[in-house]
Design a protein around this motif. Structure first.
Motif, PDB file in Angstrom:
ATOM      1  N   LEU A   1       0.814  -1.215   0.000  1.00  0.00           N
ATOM      2  CA  LEU A   1       0.000   0.000   0.000  1.00  0.00           C
ATOM      3  C   LEU A   1       0.848   1.265   0.000  1.00  0.00           C
ATOM      4  O   LEU A   1       0.586   2.213  -0.755  1.00  0.00           O
ATOM      5  N   VAL A   2       1.869   1.300   0.860  1.00  0.00           N
ATOM      6  CA  VAL A   2       2.651   2.525   1.064  1.00  0.00           C
ATOM      7  C   VAL A   2       3.870   2.580   0.137  1.00  0.00           C
ATOM      8  O   VAL A   2       4.309   3.668  -0.248  1.00  0.00           O
ATOM      9  N   GLY A   3       4.412   1.426  -0.231  1.00  0.00           N
ATOM     10  CA  GLY A   3       5.633   1.383  -1.042  1.00  0.00           C
ATOM     11  C   GLY A   3       5.623   2.285  -2.265  1.00  0.00           C
ATOM     12  O   GLY A   3       6.594   3.018  -2.503  1.00  0.00           O
ATOM     13  N   PRO A   4       4.538   2.289  -3.057  1.00  0.00           N
ATOM     14  CA  PRO A   4       4.517   3.149  -4.257  1.00  0.00           C
ATOM     15  C   PRO A   4       4.574   4.641  -3.968  1.00  0.00           C
ATOM     16  O   PRO A   4       4.863   5.437  -4.857  1.00  0.00           O
ATOM     17  N   THR A   5       4.290   5.054  -2.708  1.00  0.00           N
ATOM     18  CA  THR A   5       4.316   6.482  -2.359  1.00  0.00           C
ATOM     19  C   THR A   5       5.686   6.929  -1.840  1.00  0.00           C
ATOM     20  O   THR A   5       5.873   8.107  -1.549  1.00  0.00           O
ATOM     21  N   VAL A   6       6.630   6.000  -1.709  1.00  0.00           N
ATOM     22  CA  VAL A   6       7.956   6.311  -1.192  1.00  0.00           C
ATOM     23  C   VAL A   6       8.916   6.505  -2.362  1.00  0.00           C
ATOM     24  O   VAL A   6       8.948   5.700  -3.294  1.00  0.00           O
ATOM     25  N   VAL A   7       9.698   7.576  -2.298  1.00  0.00           N
ATOM     26  CA  VAL A   7      10.632   7.889  -3.387  1.00  0.00           C
ATOM     27  C   VAL A   7      12.054   7.992  -2.848  1.00  0.00           C
ATOM     28  O   VAL A   7      12.264   8.180  -1.648  1.00  0.00           O
ATOM     29  N   GLY A   8      13.000   7.856  -3.742  1.00  0.00           N
ATOM     30  CA  GLY A   8      14.396   8.107  -3.415  1.00  0.00           C
ATOM     31  C   GLY A   8      14.782   9.507  -3.839  1.00  0.00           C
ATOM     32  O   GLY A   8      14.379   9.973  -4.906  1.00  0.00           O
TER      33      GLY A   8
ATOM     34  N   SER B   1      21.876  11.351  -0.164  1.00  0.00           N
ATOM     35  CA  SER B   1      20.625  10.728  -0.602  1.00  0.00           C
ATOM     36  C   SER B   1      19.734  10.475   0.601  1.00  0.00           C
ATOM     37  O   SER B   1      20.191  10.457   1.747  1.00  0.00           O
ATOM     38  N   GLY B   2      18.488  10.293   0.312  1.00  0.00           N
ATOM     39  CA  GLY B   2      17.511  10.030   1.362  1.00  0.00           C
ATOM     40  C   GLY B   2      16.223   9.539   0.749  1.00  0.00           C
ATOM     41  O   GLY B   2      16.183   9.087  -0.397  1.00  0.00           O
ATOM     42  N   SER B   3      15.170   9.605   1.528  1.00  0.00           N
ATOM     43  CA  SER B   3      13.861   9.134   1.085  1.00  0.00           C
ATOM     44  C   SER B   3      12.843  10.258   1.203  1.00  0.00           C
ATOM     45  O   SER B   3      13.101  11.288   1.830  1.00  0.00           O
ATOM     46  N   GLY B   4      11.707  10.054   0.609  1.00  0.00           N
ATOM     47  CA  GLY B   4      10.634  11.032   0.674  1.00  0.00           C
ATOM     48  C   GLY B   4       9.287  10.347   0.564  1.00  0.00           C
ATOM     49  O   GLY B   4       9.196   9.174   0.186  1.00  0.00           O
ATOM     50  N   ILE B   5       8.220  11.095   0.884  1.00  0.00           N
ATOM     51  CA  ILE B   5       6.861  10.560   0.859  1.00  0.00           C
ATOM     52  C   ILE B   5       5.995  11.460  -0.018  1.00  0.00           C
ATOM     53  O   ILE B   5       5.936  12.677   0.199  1.00  0.00           O
ATOM     54  N   ILE B   6       5.326  10.876  -0.985  1.00  0.00           N
ATOM     55  CA  ILE B   6       4.399  11.641  -1.817  1.00  0.00           C
ATOM     56  C   ILE B   6       3.148  11.914  -0.982  1.00  0.00           C
ATOM     57  O   ILE B   6       2.438  10.985  -0.582  1.00  0.00           O
ATOM     58  N   ILE B   7       2.882  13.175  -0.701  1.00  0.00           N
ATOM     59  CA  ILE B   7       1.747  13.535   0.146  1.00  0.00           C
ATOM     60  C   ILE B   7       0.619  14.171  -0.644  1.00  0.00           C
ATOM     61  O   ILE B   7      -0.445  14.463  -0.091  1.00  0.00           O
TER      62      ILE B   7
ATOM     63  N   GLY C   1      11.730   9.071   4.942  1.00  0.00           N
ATOM     64  CA  GLY C   1      10.744   8.048   4.611  1.00  0.00           C
ATOM     65  C   GLY C   1       9.698   7.912   5.698  1.00  0.00           C
ATOM     66  O   GLY C   1       9.810   8.488   6.777  1.00  0.00           O
ATOM     67  N   PRO C   2       8.658   7.125   5.443  1.00  0.00           N
ATOM     68  CA  PRO C   2       7.557   7.021   6.394  1.00  0.00           C
ATOM     69  C   PRO C   2       7.760   5.964   7.464  1.00  0.00           C
ATOM     70  O   PRO C   2       8.359   4.914   7.223  1.00  0.00           O
ATOM     71  N   LEU C   3       7.236   6.244   8.650  1.00  0.00           N
ATOM     72  CA  LEU C   3       7.037   5.252   9.687  1.00  0.00           C
ATOM     73  C   LEU C   3       5.532   5.029   9.747  1.00  0.00           C
ATOM     74  O   LEU C   3       4.770   5.977   9.944  1.00  0.00           O
ATOM     75  N   CYS C   4       5.090   3.792   9.533  1.00  0.00           N
ATOM     76  CA  CYS C   4       3.667   3.503   9.378  1.00  0.00           C
ATOM     77  C   CYS C   4       3.138   2.625  10.502  1.00  0.00           C
ATOM     78  O   CYS C   4       3.894   1.912  11.161  1.00  0.00           O
TER      79      CYS C   4
END
Length: 396
Positions: free
Chosen positions: A108-115, A131-137, A256-259
């Motif tokens: 569910l969440v994986g596709p919303t996480v970007v590098g 580098s890091g991660s991000g969340i499409i909001i 990145g997200p903590l879910c």
């Protein structure tokens, strides 16, 4: 006499047992009649036993059923549980089963996480500097990440879960909260669902998704539990109020997200404690409730207006311990404190009607105000106590 003889003959069966010997055997039919009676009696007993067993089983089941019904009714009456309560329990059981559905959360969440790649200009063109991660909001291309991920970047690129790489512009940053919002030119992107971190409890399932150690390990999923809430962590001169988890969070997971087990974002992975090589299972995330307003402000205004007082100092106490406060060492020019007439060597005793012992106490009070608020200060100067009003200005 003849009649008796004739009757005996009638009651006797004649059977030829051998023509050669010419002998005749007499079989009395009364024996056969007795056998029939015995068979009938046994049949009756068998039928009675079977019928009795069936009847007894039915009665026993009926009694047991009534007893079970009575016990259940008493249990429901004592506990006060009605049909709605039962449904609630069943839903809770279903939800508890979801705690093990980490794969569903990842899907569910994986596709919303970007590098996210931080690039700077070098002698040979753009060079990766972090580098890091991000969340499409937002499906229109808004992405939240950590400020330190894109700090001092000349160029920022985003790699979607599909593998597509896009250039990103910096929409807004807030160094103090370590949050930033960037944007890519794309529509109909999958977006994450932001949860409610106020509902999080210690022991809840925690799932982290991101790109630890770079794109080579993109989309990595780690899981654990919520270890603690409202931890105050000082990092690079700033104090963070964070969620602690034992889910592995490594360099590159930042942003990145903590879910939770429902696939809702309850925190933004920000730090990993590295003060000790022996510290394991201590990851941290900015609680999403604290981040929401900052994210919205960065999306709409590009920055967060924060109030500040404009003093630097340290804790002091008199020899008799009757006086505690903050010895002011420096006052920033054009700050609210400077304009109110606060000077170095003053001792700040109270701020907004509350006693203060450390600068952290002052900052916590300031965080409860907004730019433009007027706050009363009680100061000890040359042995005299004075009160001044300070306008909280916007932090430069």
């Amino acid at each position: 006499m003849n009649d008796d003889k004739n009757q005996s003959v009638r009651d006797t069966k004649w059977e030829n047992v051998g023509n050669d010997e010419g002998k005749i055997k007499f079989i009395n039919s009364k024996k056969k009649s007795n056998i029939k009676k015995i068979i009938k009696m046994l049949s009756f007993i068998l039928i009675a036993a079977v019928s009795g067993g069936i009847s007894g089983c039915y009665v026993t089941n009926k009694i047991e059923s009534n007893r079970t019904y009575t016990q259940n009714k008493q249990t429901l009456t004592k506990s006060g549980k009605n049909a709605d309560e039962t449904d609630k329990i069943e839903k809770q059981n279903q939800n508890s089963g979801n705690n093990n559905s980490i794969n569903k959360v990842a899907e569910l969440v994986g596709p919303t996480v970007v590098g996210i790649s931080n690039k700077s200009q070098g002698y040979f063109g753009d060079e990766d500097t972090g580098s890091g991660s991000g969340i499409i909001i937002d499906s229109k291309g808004y992405i939240v990440t950590n400020y330190h991920v894109i700090k001092d970047a000349d160029k920022v690129t985003v790699k979607l879960s599909s593998g597509k790489i896009l250039n990103a512009s910096i929409q807004g940053v807030d160094e103090r909260s370590d949050l930033a919002v960037i944007k890519v030119s794309a529509d109909n992107l999958p977006q994450a669902t932001l949860g409610d971190s106020a509902k999080v409890k210690v022991g809840d399932t925690a799932i982290a998704i991101g790109n630890p150690l770079g794109e080579e390990f993109a989309g990595s999923v780690t899981a654990g539990i919520i270890s603690a809430l409202n931890r105050k962590i000082e990092y690079n001169g700033s104090v963070y109020k964070v969620i602690q988890t034992d889910a592995a969070i490594n360099p590159g997971n930042s942003g990145g997200p903590l879910c939770n087990s429902n696939g809702e974002v309850i925190g933004i992975n920000s730090l990993k404690m590295g003060t000790s090589e022996n510290a394991e299972g201590m990851g941290f995330a900015i609680s999403i409730n604290e981040a929401k307003s900052i994210i919205n402000t960065l999306m709409n205004k590009g920055k967060v207006a924060r109030p500040y007082l404009g003093i630097y100092g340290e804790s002091v106490a008199s020899e008799d311990s009757k006086i505690h406060g903050i010895y002011i060492q420096e006052v920033e020019r054009e700050s609210g404190a400077a304009r109110a007439g606060i000077k170095p060597t003053d001792i700040l005793l109270e701020f907004d009607g509350k006693k203060v012992l450390r600068l952290d106490d002052v900052q916590e009070i300031i965080d409860s105000h907004k730019v433009g608020d007027k706050v009363k200060c009680k100061i000890l100067r040359n042995g005299n106590t004075i009160e001044v009003n300070v306008d909280l200005l916007e932090m430069p």
